[in-house]
Design an enzyme around this catalytic site. Structure first.
Site, PDB file in Angstrom:
ATOM      1  N   GLU A  96      14.647  -2.131 -14.588  1.00  7.02           N
ATOM      2  CA  GLU A  96      13.667  -2.457 -13.556  1.00  7.02           C
ATOM      3  C   GLU A  96      12.235  -2.198 -14.011  1.00  7.02           C
ATOM      4  OE1 GLU A  96      16.683  -1.637  -9.851  1.00  7.02           O
ATOM      5  OE2 GLU A  96      15.002  -0.277 -10.085  1.00  7.02           O
ATOM      6  N   CYS A 109       4.829  -0.134 -13.929  1.00  4.46           N
ATOM      7  CA  CYS A 109       5.720   0.960 -14.329  1.00  4.46           C
ATOM      8  C   CYS A 109       6.885   0.326 -15.089  1.00  4.46           C
ATOM      9  CB  CYS A 109       6.181   1.642 -13.041  1.00  4.46           C
ATOM     10  SG  CYS A 109       7.371   2.937 -13.303  1.00  4.46           S
ATOM     11  N   CYS A 116      19.703   6.618 -18.811  1.00  5.86           N
ATOM     12  CA  CYS A 116      19.040   7.738 -19.494  1.00  5.86           C
ATOM     13  C   CYS A 116      20.070   8.827 -19.730  1.00  5.86           C
ATOM     14  CB  CYS A 116      17.883   8.284 -18.655  1.00  5.86           C
ATOM     15  SG  CYS A 116      17.008   9.639 -19.474  1.00  5.86           S
ATOM     16  N   CYS A 120      18.675  14.495 -15.612  1.00  6.29           N
ATOM     17  CA  CYS A 120      17.959  15.364 -14.670  1.00  6.29           C
ATOM     18  C   CYS A 120      18.658  15.263 -13.308  1.00  6.29           C
ATOM     19  CB  CYS A 120      16.498  14.961 -14.556  1.00  6.29           C
ATOM     20  SG  CYS A 120      15.649  15.084 -16.147  1.00  6.29           S
ATOM     21  N   CYS A 123      17.545  12.557 -10.396  1.00 11.46           N
ATOM     22  CA  CYS A 123      17.071  11.233 -10.816  1.00 11.46           C
ATOM     23  C   CYS A 123      18.212  10.210 -10.791  1.00 11.46           C
ATOM     24  CB  CYS A 123      16.480  11.338 -12.217  1.00 11.46           C
ATOM     25  SG  CYS A 123      16.067   9.739 -12.945  1.00 11.46           S
ATOM     26  N   GLY A 169      14.643   5.469 -18.070  1.00  8.12           N
ATOM     27  CA  GLY A 169      14.763   5.946 -19.445  1.00  8.12           C
ATOM     28  C   GLY A 169      13.731   6.977 -19.848  1.00  8.12           C
ATOM     29  N   GLU A 170      14.036   7.638 -20.963  1.00 10.98           N
ATOM     30  CA  GLU A 170      13.136   8.639 -21.531  1.00 10.98           C
ATOM     31  C   GLU A 170      12.458   8.006 -22.751  1.00 10.98           C
ATOM     32  OE1 GLU A 170      11.693  11.695 -21.179  1.00 10.98           O
ATOM     33  OE2 GLU A 170      10.888  11.155 -23.147  1.00 10.98           O
ATOM     34  N   SER A 201       5.226   9.041 -19.894  1.00  7.25           N
ATOM     35  CA  SER A 201       5.778  10.188 -19.166  1.00  7.25           C
ATOM     36  C   SER A 201       7.048  10.648 -19.874  1.00  7.25           C
ATOM     37  CB  SER A 201       6.103   9.771 -17.727  1.00  7.25           C
ATOM     38  OG  SER A 201       6.772  10.820 -17.055  1.00  7.25           O
ATOM     39  N   SER A 223       7.043  15.829 -17.269  1.00  2.00           N
ATOM     40  CA  SER A 223       7.846  16.114 -16.078  1.00  2.00           C
ATOM     41  C   SER A 223       8.262  17.574 -16.101  1.00  2.00           C
ATOM     42  CB  SER A 223       9.087  15.209 -16.073  1.00  2.00           C
ATOM     43  OG  SER A 223       8.689  13.875 -15.925  1.00  2.00           O
ATOM     44  N   LEU A 224       7.461  18.417 -15.492  1.00  3.42           N
ATOM     45  CA  LEU A 224       7.735  19.856 -15.549  1.00  3.42           C
ATOM     46  C   LEU A 224       8.740  20.256 -14.456  1.00  3.42           C
ATOM     47  CD1 LEU A 224       6.932  22.314 -17.203  1.00  3.42           C
ATOM     48  CD2 LEU A 224       5.091  22.751 -15.577  1.00  3.42           C
ATOM     49  N   HIS A 225       8.387  20.032 -13.213  1.00  6.09           N
ATOM     50  CA  HIS A 225       9.304  20.175 -12.064  1.00  6.09           C
ATOM     51  C   HIS A 225       9.760  21.589 -11.731  1.00  6.09           C
ATOM     52  CE1 HIS A 225       9.277  15.896 -12.105  1.00  6.09           C
ATOM     53  NE2 HIS A 225      10.148  15.745 -13.058  1.00  6.09           N
ATOM     54  N   ASN A 300      12.297  11.304  -3.892  1.00  2.83           N
ATOM     55  CA  ASN A 300      12.808  10.063  -3.301  1.00  2.83           C
ATOM     56  C   ASN A 300      14.323  10.072  -3.374  1.00  2.83           C
ATOM     57  OD1 ASN A 300      10.287   8.716  -2.689  1.00  2.83           O
ATOM     58  ND2 ASN A 300       9.990   8.678  -4.907  1.00  2.83           N
ATOM     59  N   CYS A 343       9.526   6.175  -7.379  1.00  2.00           N
ATOM     60  CA  CYS A 343       9.833   7.067  -8.503  1.00  2.00           C
ATOM     61  C   CYS A 343      11.241   7.624  -8.412  1.00  2.00           C
ATOM     62  CB  CYS A 343       8.933   8.273  -8.408  1.00  2.00           C
ATOM     63  SG  CYS A 343       7.591   8.219  -9.484  1.00  2.00           S
TER      64      CYS A 343
END
Ligand code: SAH
Ligand code: SF4
Length: 378
Positions: A96, A109, A116, A120, A123, A169-170, A201, A223-225, A300, A343
């Site tokens: 996407e 984006c 991926c 995480c 996600c 994806g990363e 990112s 992406s710390l989170h 989300n 996201c």
């Protein structure tokens, strides 16, 4: 991409590779640059229409090469102006791409992998597992398509002014292809975007952050989170391999290479998990005095997830606390809710996630977050 042709695809080739293609026909490097301008600036992919190339060049190009774009499967328009495309990525899979219009800019984006491997916890892409890396053609093709399809802005600029690698994806796990794409995005012969308008990112593949700093100094989002290793280990598994202290060291080194340009730290707000004021204080201690800004992302939800979004009030308090402690902190607006384009909701169509096209099995180690491809026995 559905092409089965044996011709070389020139889309997504680096300038250097393209110059070599021309050199093999005793043609000068500037011919390669002309071709790049046709493809990326004028959106032309038919060699016959490239009138400033010699007829003989167009001849060998048509025989040996092609410009193959990823195939658009569907387009979805949100009531808020956000647009999402699904691109076929072969074997029934799709990735996407999302366009987010805002006053004064348009952000695209883009996706870098089919699925991926990093898994995480919060996600949708991660929940599907990993299928394969996208090629540089499939990544830059997303940008090419949006630039071609969307009408120009009132001031004559292209609709897409900013690119973020925040789709599926990363990107740093597909390093080589992603760096080629970054070069094309900023090249004066291709899309010519300013490096500040291209943001990569990453969830924190430290050795590749270090390499990227030398290869292409685009804007970096991390992406710390979570503000401590115990919590981050549990929601961003790659943290077990590259813990927070190592990650931040790589970030500050990256920023220092580029006149202390700010690094954005993304922080998804998960109710009751990472959203207390004590977490905000820990986060502020980690980042204070550094070239850092924090972007809070309201979680989300997607089907099957156990997480919930923090309340608007909690997010406001968290943001205020960070500000009181001297940090720059913003909260991301959620867009494209009605078309599942927000996201972390990008799931594309990674229907058979453990099988790659070659019948291999993708095994993700839950402890290290590493993906190991093995031949399937059955
Ligand atoms: N793999 C890269 C880029 C893609 S994800 C990375 O992880 O940085 C882009 C951003 O969306 C990341 O910050 C990611 O953590 C965040 N994200 C993932 N799932 C989310 C969700 N369900 N809600 C909100 N943000 C999410
Ligand atoms: Fe992969 Fe990023 Fe999703 Fe983590 S948040 S699973 S790294 S796409």
């Amino acid at each position: 991409m559905s092409s089965t042709s044996s011709k070389t695809n020139l889309l997504g080739m680096s300038q250097n590779e393209l110059e070599q293609v021309f050199a093999a026909h005793d043609e000068k490097p500037f011919r390669a640059r002309q071709l790049m301008q046709w493809i990326y600036q004028r959106g032309v992919v038919d060699f016959d229409a490239m009138t400033d190339l010699a007829k003989s060049s167009r001849g060998w190009l048509s025989e040996e090469a092609e410009i193959t774009l990823p195939e658009v499967q569907s387009r979805h328009d949100s009531v808020d102006g956000t647009i999402k495309w699904l691109f076929a990525s072969g074997w029934g899979q799709a990735v996407e791409t999302v366009f987010i219009p805002e006053p004064g800019r348009g952000t695209l984006c883009i996706s870098s992998q089919v699925g991926c491997a990093l898994d995480c916890a919060f996600c949708a892409t991660g929940a599907q597992g990993f299928n394969r890396n996208l090629t540089s053609a499939e990544i830059i093709g997303q940008v090419w398509h949006a630039m071609k399809e969307l009408p120009r802005r009132d001031n004559g600029e292209p609709a897409v002014t900013n690119i973020v690698f925040m789709g599926m994806g990363e990107p740093l796990a597909n390093y080589r292809n992603v760096v080629t794409v970054l070069e094309l995005l900023v090249s004066d012969w291709a899309f010519g975007l300013s490096r500040r308008r291209v943001t990569l990112s990453t969830s924190g593949i430290v050795p590749h952050i270090e390499k990227l700093g030398d290869a292409c100094n685009v804007a970096l989002a991390v992406s710390l989170h979570a503000p401590n290793d115990e919590l981050r280990d549990s929601i961003v598994p790659i943290n077990k391999l590259h813990p927070i202290a190592t990650l931040l060291e790589a970030c500050w080194a990256y920023a220092a290479k580029h006149a202390n340009r700010f690094i954005t730290f993304e922080y998804v707000m998960l109710r009751g998990v990472n959203d207390s004021l004590a977490h905000a204080d820990q986060l502020a201690s980690l980042l204070k005095g550094k070239p850092a800004k924090v972007n809070l992302i309201p979680f989300n939800p997607f089907s099957g997830t156990q997480f919930k979004r923090s309340s608007a009030e909690t997010i406001r308090h968290f943001q205020n606390r960070l500000r009181q402690r001297g940090l720059v902190a913003t909260t991301r607006k959620t867009r494209g809710d009605d078309i599942d384009a927000a996201c972390g909701q990008l799931a594309g169509k990674v229907s058979d996630r453990v099988r790659t096209p070659l019948g291999q099995k993708n095994i993700v180690d839950k402890n290290t977050g590493k993906s190991k491809i093995r031949m399937a026995s059955a």
